[in-house]
Design a protein around this motif. Structure first.
Motif, short mmCIF file in Angstrom:
data_model
loop_
_atom_site.label_atom_id
_atom_site.label_comp_id
_atom_site.label_asym_id
_atom_site.label_seq_id
_atom_site.Cartn_x
_atom_site.Cartn_y
_atom_site.Cartn_z
N CYS A 1 7.83 9.09 3.47
CA CYS A 1 7.66 8.90 5.45
C CYS A 1 7.33 7.65 5.21
O CYS A 1 8.08 6.47 5.92
N SER A 2 6.43 7.02 4.73
CA SER A 2 5.68 6.05 4.93
C SER A 2 6.55 4.93 4.26
O SER A 2 6.53 3.78 4.23
N PHE B 1 5.30 14.28 12.72
CA PHE B 1 4.11 14.01 11.06
C PHE B 1 5.20 12.49 10.35
O PHE B 1 4.70 11.32 10.15
N ASP C 1 -1.16 -6.00 3.95
CA ASP C 1 0.43 -6.81 2.70
C ASP C 1 0.96 -7.79 2.87
O ASP C 1 0.50 -9.04 1.91
N TRP D 1 1.26 23.69 -0.99
CA TRP D 1 1.51 23.50 0.53
C TRP D 1 0.92 21.34 0.46
O TRP D 1 1.22 20.59 1.25
N PHE E 1 4.85 31.63 0.99
CA PHE E 1 4.61 31.72 1.46
C PHE E 1 4.94 32.59 2.09
O PHE E 1 4.54 34.26 2.95
N GLY F 1 9.36 4.16 5.79
CA GLY F 1 9.33 3.46 7.42
C GLY F 1 9.32 2.01 6.68
O GLY F 1 9.85 1.22 7.09
N VAL F 2 8.68 1.53 5.29
CA VAL F 2 8.51 0.30 4.54
C VAL F 2 9.57 -0.41 4.03
O VAL F 2 10.15 -1.32 4.34
N ILE G 1 2.81 18.48 1.85
CA ILE G 1 2.42 17.99 2.77
C ILE G 1 2.48 15.97 2.30
O ILE G 1 2.33 15.69 2.52
N CYS H 1 3.62 8.61 10.19
CA CYS H 1 3.59 8.86 8.85
C CYS H 1 4.45 7.29 8.64
O CYS H 1 4.06 6.32 7.87
N SER H 2 5.86 7.25 9.87
CA SER H 2 6.09 6.13 8.91
C SER H 2 5.50 5.63 9.43
O SER H 2 6.27 3.40 9.30
N ALA I 1 11.16 2.05 12.51
CA ALA I 1 9.32 2.73 12.76
C ALA I 1 8.29 2.85 14.06
O ALA I 1 8.83 4.50 14.63
N THR J 1 0.57 -1.44 -0.27
CA THR J 1 -0.36 -0.10 -0.25
C THR J 1 0.91 1.16 -0.16
O THR J 1 0.84 2.70 -0.40
N ALA J 2 2.07 1.06 0.68
CA ALA J 2 2.60 2.57 1.14
C ALA J 2 3.63 2.83 -0.66
O ALA J 2 3.44 4.28 -0.12
N GLY K 1 2.19 3.72 8.04
CA GLY K 1 3.02 2.74 6.53
C GLY K 1 3.28 1.38 7.26
O GLY K 1 3.17 0.19 6.21
N VAL K 2 4.20 1.20 8.32
CA VAL K 2 4.59 -0.11 8.33
C VAL K 2 3.33 -1.13 9.24
O VAL K 2 2.91 -2.19 8.74
N PHE L 1 5.59 13.95 1.48
CA PHE L 1 6.06 14.29 3.29
C PHE L 1 5.68 12.76 3.52
O PHE L 1 6.69 11.72 3.67
N ALA L 2 4.46 12.79 3.35
CA ALA L 2 3.63 11.31 4.09
C ALA L 2 4.09 10.32 3.52
O ALA L 2 3.99 9.20 4.10
#
Lengths: 151, 151
Positions: free
Chosen positions: A96-97, B92, B108, A85, A145, A100-101, A89, B96-97, B39, A38-39, B100-101, A92-93
């Protein structure tokens, strides 16, 4: 201000975002089995949105440079600000996910060693490009900004 | 402005951050085997920092309310602004990480079904509290920015 819309700096920044996000989409989309995670699917979707947005604004910057138009009216800058923005955002999300994976695969559950057919190197490269695209997108968002606050 | 430092709104916001971050630390820290996953370790570290920062500022707000001090001087607000932005961005990224995990485990690679001893419910709960802590921290960060911009 360097990097404002309709300047050479802005064009270079937008082109950099579009190239990094496009490379991320290309590398991730051509990796074997990314769709099972999914990530990585979310990273692909978010980077596709980022590359479309940045490509559109790069074209606009190019047009403004050629036709010598001014793109720093408050209404246009507000529009760019909201778009930047939101995409920053989301990017970034997603980065990061995916990060992490990737770290989980490489260090924690050792999937990369156990399943040599898993293209871990490509996943890492795509995540690295996503972080690069995010860093440039965040730079744009901060410049917008600043422009709006100082106008 | 609601939520400014040294007001009841600010105290409630800081207490909410500290409680959510503390719950995340407590739930994740007491979960079996979280330390095997990078994570989740990062989430724990980031939420510990968030709860310390928020608890400190909640105490400061309480003191300012009791002693009727004003905490909205530009130098103090700049300090809170930098701290809030740093902790909000770290929170954040950690949320998010970890998210994701957690999704990877649940949907998954089906670790939650294959290894029933894995406390997936606790991981999910801790991640949800981390997102709540981040949302309140981001609110604080935006309020600080507004205060500094309008002062």
């Amino acid at each position: 201000m360097a990097g404002r819309p309709g300047s050479w700096g802005g064009l270079v920044l937008r082109a950099g975002q579009a190239v990094c996000a496009g490379l991320c989409v290309g590398i991730m989309g051509s990796s074997l089995g990314f769709a099972s995670y999914t990530a990585f699917c979310y990273l692909l979707a978010s980077m596709a949105l980022q590359s479309l947005w940045s490509l559109g604004l790069a074209c606009l910057d190019g047009y403004a440079l050629k036709a010598k138009k001014d793109l720093t009216s408050p209404i246009l800058v507000s529009l760019f600000l909201v778009g930047d923005w939101v995409t920053a955002i989301l990017s970034f999300a997603a980065s990061c996910s995916a990060g992490g994976v990737v770290i989980l695969f490489r260090r924690d559950v050792l999937f990369c060693r156990r399943y040599p057919q898993l293209p871990c190197g490509r996943y890492e490269l795509a995540t690295a490009f996503a972080f690069l695209a995010w860093a440039q997108s965040a730079t744009s968002a901060i410049i917008m900004f600043w422009l709006l606050a100082s106008s």
